[in-house]
Write an enzyme that holds these catalytic residues in place. Structure first.
Site, PDB file in Angstrom:
ATOM      1  N   TYR A   1       1.368  -1.192   0.203  1.00 38.31           N
ATOM      2  CA  TYR A   1      -0.041   0.250  -0.042  1.00 38.31           C
ATOM      3  C   TYR A   1       0.586   1.060  -0.338  1.00 38.31           C
ATOM      4  O   TYR A   1       0.146   2.431  -0.669  1.00 38.31           O
ATOM      5  CB  TYR A   1      -0.977   0.423   1.212  1.00 38.31           C
TER       6      TYR A   1
ATOM      7  N   HIS B   1       1.509 -11.504   2.390  1.00 41.28           N
ATOM      8  CA  HIS B   1      -0.308 -10.581   1.492  1.00 41.28           C
ATOM      9  C   HIS B   1      -0.811 -11.902  -0.176  1.00 41.28           C
ATOM     10  O   HIS B   1      -2.326 -11.477   0.167  1.00 41.28           O
ATOM     11  CB  HIS B   1       0.181  -9.221   0.531  1.00 41.28           C
TER      12      HIS B   1
END
Length: 266
Positions: A41, A99
């Protein structure tokens, strides 16, 4: 170690520093105590700034981040986990996820590195994200550390019954991203009717449904209005009939999907 709050705050797409810091500090002021981010992010440093600016005691905030798909080799896990802790301004990462089991993910090397950062105390809890059930079972077997959470897309149009069952069997949390399906829930008649009956938003209904199922939703929001609206879902008690009606929604699709995704293979 503080408990794991059943409602969290997602920070995907909060890539501007000022917007991210304002959103996270507002979130903490409202009462959230679970912040979710990721190396991917590009905002871990902004999250760290917000944690430092907030009046809320750091020990009361549960902070989770995720390893990028490029950082899953043994050495990269060790190096970038330390980098994430530095950016977040924390000595211990409360929860570190893989992730995606893609690209540099190697079942032996990645899991060995996760066990090391867990044993060293840099990471308090280990998580996985976007794993197929078979991949999840293999990782659980391969890790010495317990799996604390599995994060997946989950909402009324992707109910993840199989992964809920695995979470129950192995006693880990199922964390739901895209929990309001980018607000597609507002266009569903069943959810809209339930929202009207309770005088709440469709988003609150979706979030309350997830919590009633035992999942931990992590909605992302930028505006104070949406941040507060989502938080208020904790005060909504759906009836058994409400939950059953949402369970029976005859619509199934993903918000996040691409050719290389684990569920499109194996």
């Amino acid at each position: 170690m503080q408990e794991f709050p059943q409602l969290g705050f997602g920070t995907y797409k909060l890539e501007d520093r000022d917007e991210c810091v304002e959103a996270v500090t507002t979130t903490l002021d409202v009462g959230y105590r679970h912040i979710d981010t990721a190396q991917m992010y590009d905002n871990e440093e902004f999250i760290g700034d917000a944690l430092a600016e907030s009046d809320v005691d750091r020990d009361d905030i549960f902070v989770a981040t995720k390893l990028d798909t490029d950082n899953l080799g043994y050495d990269d896990v060790l190096e970038t986990a330390h980098e994430s802790a530095d950016k977040l301004g924390v000595e211990i990462i409360d929860l570190l996820y893989v992730h995606w089991p893609l690209e540099t993910y190697d079942e032996d090397e990645t899991l060995r590195a996760l066990d090391e950062v867990y044993e060293d105390g840099l990471v308090a809890n280990i998580g996985l994200s976007n794993f197929r059930p078979d991949q999840l079972e293999a990782a659980i077997d391969g890790l010495a550390a317990p799996v604390f959470a599995h994060q997946v897309e989950m909402h009324p149009f992707l109910q993840q019954d199989d992964l809920l069952a695995v979470a129950d069997e192995h006693d880990h949390h199922l964390v739901a991203y895209s929990p309001i399906a980018r607000n597609e829930v507002a266009d569903n008649d069943t959810i809209a009717d339930i929202a009207s009956e309770h005088d709440v938003s469709p988003a609150q209904v979706a979030l309350a449904w997830l919590m009633a199922k035992g999942a931990t939703p992590i909605p992302k929001a930028a505006s104070p209005e949406h941040i507060r609206d989502n938080f208020a879902a904790q005060d909504l008690e759906l009836t058994d009939d409400d939950v059953a009606a949402i369970d029976a929604i005859d619509e199934s699709h993903r918000i996040v999907d691409f050719d290389e995704a684990p569920w499109n293979h194996g």
